[in-house]
Every structure is written in C-alpha cells, then in structure tokens.
Motif scaffolding. Structure first.
Motif, mmCIF file in Angstrom:
data_model
loop_
_atom_site.group_PDB
_atom_site.id
_atom_site.type_symbol
_atom_site.label_atom_id
_atom_site.label_comp_id
_atom_site.label_asym_id
_atom_site.label_seq_id
_atom_site.Cartn_x
_atom_site.Cartn_y
_atom_site.Cartn_z
ATOM 1 N N GLY A 537 12.920 3.361 -5.550
ATOM 2 C CA GLY A 537 11.616 2.940 -6.637
ATOM 3 C C GLY A 537 10.775 1.883 -6.428
ATOM 4 N N THR A 538 10.297 1.968 -4.983
ATOM 5 C CA THR A 538 9.641 0.859 -4.393
ATOM 6 C C THR A 538 8.301 1.288 -3.857
ATOM 7 N N THR A 539 7.706 2.614 -4.264
ATOM 8 C CA THR A 539 6.827 3.293 -3.435
ATOM 9 C C THR A 539 5.323 2.336 -4.126
ATOM 10 N N GLU A 540 5.344 2.200 -5.346
ATOM 11 C CA GLU A 540 4.158 1.559 -5.957
ATOM 12 C C GLU A 540 4.137 0.102 -5.540
ATOM 13 N N LEU A 541 5.209 -0.514 -5.937
ATOM 14 C CA LEU A 541 5.406 -1.799 -5.477
ATOM 15 C C LEU A 541 4.846 -2.129 -4.021
ATOM 16 N N LEU A 542 5.380 -1.528 -3.110
ATOM 17 C CA LEU A 542 5.014 -1.543 -1.683
ATOM 18 C C LEU A 542 3.547 -1.265 -1.492
ATOM 19 N N ALA A 543 2.668 -0.394 -2.313
ATOM 20 C CA ALA A 543 1.612 -0.144 -2.030
ATOM 21 C C ALA A 543 0.505 -1.217 -2.658
ATOM 22 N N GLY A 544 1.139 -2.041 -3.384
ATOM 23 C CA GLY A 544 0.557 -3.050 -3.921
ATOM 24 C C GLY A 544 0.257 -4.254 -3.010
ATOM 25 N N VAL A 545 1.081 -4.545 -2.028
ATOM 26 C CA VAL A 545 1.309 -5.596 -1.110
ATOM 27 C C VAL A 545 0.090 -5.562 -0.161
ATOM 28 N N LYS A 546 -0.751 -6.654 -0.232
ATOM 29 C CA LYS A 546 -2.056 -6.905 0.569
ATOM 30 C C LYS A 546 -1.442 -7.969 1.738
ATOM 31 N N PRO A 547 -2.146 -8.034 2.909
ATOM 32 C CA PRO A 547 -2.105 -8.887 3.933
ATOM 33 C C PRO A 547 -2.619 -10.123 3.388
ATOM 34 N N ALA A 548 -1.851 -11.447 3.985
ATOM 35 C CA ALA A 548 -2.590 -12.700 3.854
ATOM 36 C C ALA A 548 -3.710 -12.627 4.350
ATOM 37 N N SER A 549 -4.968 -13.481 3.645
ATOM 38 C CA SER A 549 -6.125 -13.461 4.445
ATOM 39 C C SER A 549 -5.969 -14.520 5.610
ATOM 40 N N ALA A 550 -7.144 -14.649 6.532
ATOM 41 C CA ALA A 550 -7.050 -15.528 7.537
ATOM 42 C C ALA A 550 -7.040 -17.203 7.176
ATOM 43 N N ASP A 551 -7.424 -17.127 5.887
ATOM 44 C CA ASP A 551 -7.749 -18.610 5.460
ATOM 45 C C ASP A 551 -6.301 -18.791 4.679
ATOM 46 N N GLU A 552 -5.671 -17.922 4.128
ATOM 47 C CA GLU A 552 -4.357 -18.335 3.399
ATOM 48 C C GLU A 552 -3.334 -18.542 4.705
ATOM 49 N N ALA A 553 -3.638 -17.517 5.598
ATOM 50 C CA ALA A 553 -2.553 -17.771 6.769
ATOM 51 C C ALA A 553 -2.691 -19.173 7.438
#
Length: 662
Positions: A537-553
């Motif tokens: 039951g994680t398909t939609e949850l995983l699809a919503g994860v975005k990488p941290a921006s360069a500034d956030e990193a």
C-alpha cells in the motif's frame, strides 16, 4: 554468576506454543526466524497468502519490542504507516474503544495525557499496554494459520544452516528440530540466521568517509556539566580511579569507524495503581558505586523530577507507562552493547542479566538511596511493576531493547543520503520517517580530565524510501533469504529505520516477495518491486516523494556540521526572514541554553510559524498544525504545558525548537 528467574527469556530452550496445523516433515514454504514485530508481520502475511509458514522464536515470547514494553510507538510521520502495521494499530484502536478494556481509567481520562497516543482520524491507537500487543499479535497469527515455535534457538556453529549452492535448505535448532523451507526470512534483532547463512554483514559504526556521511563513526559530545560531573571516584583525584562505565581516553577522532553500537536498555512498563503493583527490588549484586555518576548528575539537576528527567513516564492506558531513558544518566546501560551481536548464547544471557541488574538497580537507587533528593525518591517509589504484565517473565520485560546489532551488507546500503533525500532510489518499497537517532555509545575522559559522552544524536528527516535491495542479500551469497530487521544500512541510517512500524512494513514486504519468488521460481533479488509496493500500500506514498533541492541538501549538511549555537542563530535569522517571528525578537538574540524563557513568547513563535500556511488562534492549534504537516511531527507535551502566559520554557529546548522550525 547467580542466575535469577529473570534470566529465563534467553536461557529457555523448550518448544512451547504452537498455533495452526503443522506441515509434514518440518518442511515449509516460508520459515521466519525471529518473532519480533517484523517477524510476526512476515509470518501473518505469508499465511494469508496461502503459504505454509513456520515462525521460529528463540525466546518463550512473541512480539519483540512491540509486546516487550515499547508501547509508545516511535512514529515519525503517521500517514506513512500502512499495510499490516497499520492494521495492528487499528486493532489496538478497536480494543481500546471498548469500555471493558479500561480498568483503571476511562478512555476519556486517558486521551488528553499525550497527543500522540491516539489518532481517531486514522482509526489507530499508537500507545498500548504490552499484554494488549501480545494478545493482538497472537490473534493475527492464529487467524493466518501460522505454526509458531517458541524457545527454539538455531545452532550457530558450523552446520546449523545448510545450503545447496546459494540457497538455504534447512536450519537446525539446539533442540534437534530441523526446519526446511523454500524461503527464509531472518526477522531477529541480531541477524543470527543471516550470519549463519554466510551473508556479509557489519557490526559497529562505519567511518564518515566510507559513504561521504556526516553523522557516522565516533561522535564526541559536549562536556557533562563541567566540574560538577567529575569522572573520578574521589572528585579531583585521578589517582582514585575512574568511576564505573567511564573510559580512560577519548575514542578515535570524530567520524572514525569502530565496533561500538548504541546503548541497550529495557523499556520499563510501570504503574502507579497500588492494587496492581509490585515493588522494584534491590538486585543481589547491587553496587552503589555504579550509580555515583548518576548521583552527581542528579545533584546538577536537583530541582528536576522523574518524567521531566531521569526516566520517562510516557503514559500508556490503564495508568501504566512506557519508561524509556531520559537524560544523560538514565536507564541506558552505556558501553555494554558492543559485544552482544557476536556473543554466544551463554554470554548473551549474562549480558541480559547485567542489563536487568543495572536497570533494576537504577530504579532502586533512585527510590531508596538517602543521598537522592526526597522528591525524586518519593516519585520513584510511587511507581512499580504491573502485576498484570509479563507474568511468565517475573513481571519484567522479556525483551532487551537491542537497538542495533548486525547490519547486512547487500548490493545497496541505505545511508544518510537516503534519509536526507539527497539520493532517491527507484526500488523503494516503504517509507521510513523517524529521525536519525542514536543513543549514547560510550563515556570517556578527555585530555583536560573532563567527563564527556559519545555517540548520541537525533537529526530530523522527512519521509524517504527504503530500497528493496537493502533487505535482500547479494544473490551469490543467498538467493532465498530476506532480512527486514538487520537490513543493509549504515549506523546513521539504521538509527532512523529501526522503528517497530517500519520493521512490520518491511516484514510484510519480505513475505510478499518470498511468496512471489516461490510462485515465479525467481531468486528474491529478481522480484519486481511494483507488486510489493501495491500489495503493502505504498505506491502513491512513494510517488509523492521528491528529492531534496540543492539548497535544502546544503542546509542540512551545514546543520549537521554546525554547533547548536551556530545552528540556532541561523534558524532565528531564517524564521525572521520568512515572517514567523514578528514584533520584539530581541529575547532570541540574547538567548542562552541556561535562560528561562517566557512561555507566552514561545507561544507567539509557534503560532507565527504555523500561521504562515494557515492562520491559527492559539498554541494548541499551532502545535496540531505543525505536527500535521511534519514540521514538528513529534510536538511534545512540554510545549502544550509550558508555551503559555505565566509559564517558562528552558532556553536549551527553545534553541532546539527554533532549529526544528527552521
């Protein structure tokens, strides 16, 4: 060493409870070793998928930490808990919705005690009594037709695990029982089956340089309260010798690899209901010198009381607690965990008893040593062991909190970069969301003769994917084994993953993958992850994860490397810039850790931050909003009590709050 009845959970080697019909000749589709929360979830899932399954547990008891005292579930982001894990917490919710489940208080009386205890909107109950967890897990196993074998320890010597090529064929127990299977799942906290199968693993902490991390390896912490925390038996006299548990020299330079792991303890279930209470008695080998550092720590914090410091009193239903370590000197037995993973069963039994004696001794010390301030003794003696918990284990938690032991080394190693989302995998199967958390690993005397701690950290993360490759070995080492607990992760990353709901989700994913491997004839490494995601039951949850921006990193990396003071100054500047801080903010410019802050000012800060997204009227609404959007997912009772007019807040905690809100 004299063995007390409390040593039974590790020493017992009798097969006890068996649930469901037995498979013939000890052959099963799936063999799960370790009835932890993750192991139970794996076995239940396998049974529901129509596979014959044996759940084999070395102790007398099932449930691991979930049923062993950890009733205050470590969650992170609540909406990431799905599948069988969420079903378990939903069943807990249904249990406590029944009036007859409340003997010593009502649901209405309990609910306000802790805002994280119940999520009625999700229909889950996160906090629970150990016996309730045991009851529900047992019911789930029975319903799924799982065959359960308790008190069965595998032979760890050569020949205990037999393989045909790169596949496990059988595992032999000390009792002589032999379990054969098409698939095997090692869900133990120690990873004994994984090690016996010849799979690569690591114990300890990797060097930061190995994976370009910032939180791994040795981590020397600040000085413990200066001269008041003298490390010597006779204060100021090195010739008198060091106090127990203190190492004579610093560890290797920060970031270096070593073999230490974070401290273990017992999550103590206590009660203040006298009719349901047994006293915590003095250990036979009690040594007051062991608690001399604790006494000095108490003297530094003499006005504090239990619950606020010394040990937690996190409320569980029916006037019980989940009492975890709280403070620099508490229930964690610092420096005693490194040996556990590779120790023999006999040595583990000794270490287990040493932890019992330490934690029991600590509570006896707090309640009975006349040098301890009276208000601390009085409060400690108000609590005792519940008569209706852990009856077969002497009313003591059966599960030692093995926070970290072996960790597999597979084709993919989860690192700090995954936790920070500066790297996103394409084979994620579940989301983890708790902070990178390590309890202390050692205490030492530095070059200036000052007492310091080492190894502790808690760094917030946002939900991030956990790779499927991290729970399967390299194929050439083993093609029919999954490892959902001692998975492939660095010390820093494992500190985030190691939470019971995550283990349950990974256990369910492991069982589904094992079933797919059986049905398709493919090695576990070749099972498609899309099906696992859909099933858990994680398909939609995983699809919503975005990488941290360069500034956030960059900001996160800088944050990890900076001192608290520097991070606080940076956080205040950011909060001012975004408009969370308005009006008079001079108090923040001069704030120090020892300052006591007007609670009304802290309330203004919380309301200002929450109102950036949606206006809120008061501090309670602000904390609810900040918890809901994961800005402050673990908004504590402290702020609800103290961020108010007429109250005061500790400067050190306000500094940490600003850093969290940035």
């Amino acid at each position: 060493m004299k063995k007390s009845p409390l040593a039974l959970p590790l020493l017992v080697s009798l097969s006890l409870t068996a649930l469901g019909p037995a498979a013939e000749n000890g052959q099963y589709d799936i063999v799960v070793y370790g009835a932890t929360g993750g192991g139970v979830a794996a076995a239940v899932e396998a049974g529901r998928l129509g596979k014959s399954v044996a759940l084999v547990e070395p102790q007398k008891f099932i449930g691991g930490m979930t049923a062993g005292g950890l009733g205050a579930t470590d969650i992170g982001s609540k909406t990431t808990v799905v599948g069988l894990a969420k079903e378990f917490y939903h069943r807990v919710w249904k249990h406590y919705n029944k009036p007859e489940s409340w003997k010593y208080e009502t649901r209405e009386e309990y609910k306000p005690k802790h805002h994280d205890a119940i999520s009625d909107n999700l229909e889950v109950h996160w906090f629970f009594e150990p016996k309730v967890a045991d009851q529900i897990l047992t019911e789930m196993l029975s319903e799924a037709g799982v065959k359960v074998f308790t008190g069965e320890r595998m032979v760890r010597a050569a020949g205990g695990v037999k393989k045909e090529g790169n596949r496990i064929s059988t595992v032999t127990m000390e009792s002589g029982k032999i379990f054969g299977g098409k698939m095997f799942i090692d869900a133990s906290y120690e990873g004994d089956l994984m090690a016996g199968a010849g799979v690569s693993y690591f114990v300890g902490r990797e060097a930061n340089s190995e994976h370009n991390e910032t939180l791994n390896g040795t981590r020397a912490l600040r000085v413990y309260a200066g001269k008041e925390m003298d490390p010597y038996k006779v204060p100021g006299d090195p010739a008198s010798g060091l106090l127990p548990g203190i190492e004579p020299k610093p560890p290797e330079p920060d970031g270096s690899a070593d073999k230490r792991v974070q401290a273990y303890t017992f999550r103590m279930c206590l009660t203040d209901v006298k009719e349901n209470q047994l006293p915590i008695t003095k250990p036979e080998n009690y040594d007051p010198l062991v608690f001399e550092p604790h006494l000095r720590w108490i003297n530094v914090n003499a006005k504090e009381k239990p619950g606020k410091l010394f040990y937690k009193l996190t409320p569980m239903p029916n006037r019980k607690t989940d009492s975890n370590n709280h403070g620099l000197f508490s229930t964690d037995y610092v420096g005693k965990s490194a040996e556990w993973a590779e120790a023999s069963y006999e040595r583990r039994a000794e270490l287990w008893q040493e932890h019992v004696d330490y934690v029991r001794g600590y509570f006896w010390f707090l309640g009975n040593d006349p040098r301890v301030p009276e208000h601390i003794r009085t409060e400690t003696l108000r609590w005792g062991l519940p008569k209706d918990e852990f009856a077969e284990a002497g009313h003591w938690p059966f599960q030692l909190y093995v926070r970290e032991a072996r960790r597999m080394k597979s084709a993919y190693i989860v690192t700090e970069h995954d936790c920070r989302r500066t790297r996103l995998v394409d084979d994620g199967i579940i989301l983890a969301s708790y902070g990178m958390d390590s309890h202390s690993t050692s205490r030492f005397v530095d070059e200036a003769g000052q007492l310091r701690g080492e190894g502790g950290m808690l760094v917030r993360v946002r939900p991030y994917p956990v790779s499927y490759r991290s729970i399967v070995p390299v194929e050439k080492e083993c093609a029919n084994l999954l490892v959902p607990v001692c998975l492939s992760a660095t010390h820093a990353a494992y500190g985030s993953i190691r939470m019971e709901p995550v283990f349950m989700m990974l256990g369910q994913a492991s069982a589904y993958a094992a079933a797919q491997s059986i049905d398709t004839g493919k090695p576990v490494q070749a099972v498609p992850v899309d099906g696992i995601r859909k099933h858990v039951g994680t398909t939609e949850l995983l699809a919503g994860v975005k990488p941290a921006s360069a500034d956030e990193a960059a900001a996160e990396k800088k944050s990890a490397a900076s001192s608290t003071a520097d991070r606080f100054k940076s956080a205040v500047a950011s909060l001012k810039k975004e408009g969370a801080l308005k009006g008079d903010t001079a108090w923040l410019d001069t704030l120090k850790s020892e300052t006591m802050v007007d609670g009304a000012k802290v309330a203004e800060l919380l309301i200002g931050k929450a109102s950036l997204k949606k206006p809120v009227k008061d501090v309670d609404a602000a904390l609810d909003a900040l918890a809901a959007d994961d800005t402050l997912p673990d908004a504590k009772k402290y702020w609800r009590e103290n961020a108010r007019a007429g109250k005061t807040c500790k400067g050190s905690l306000v500094m940490q709050l600003c850093i969290r809100l940035e």
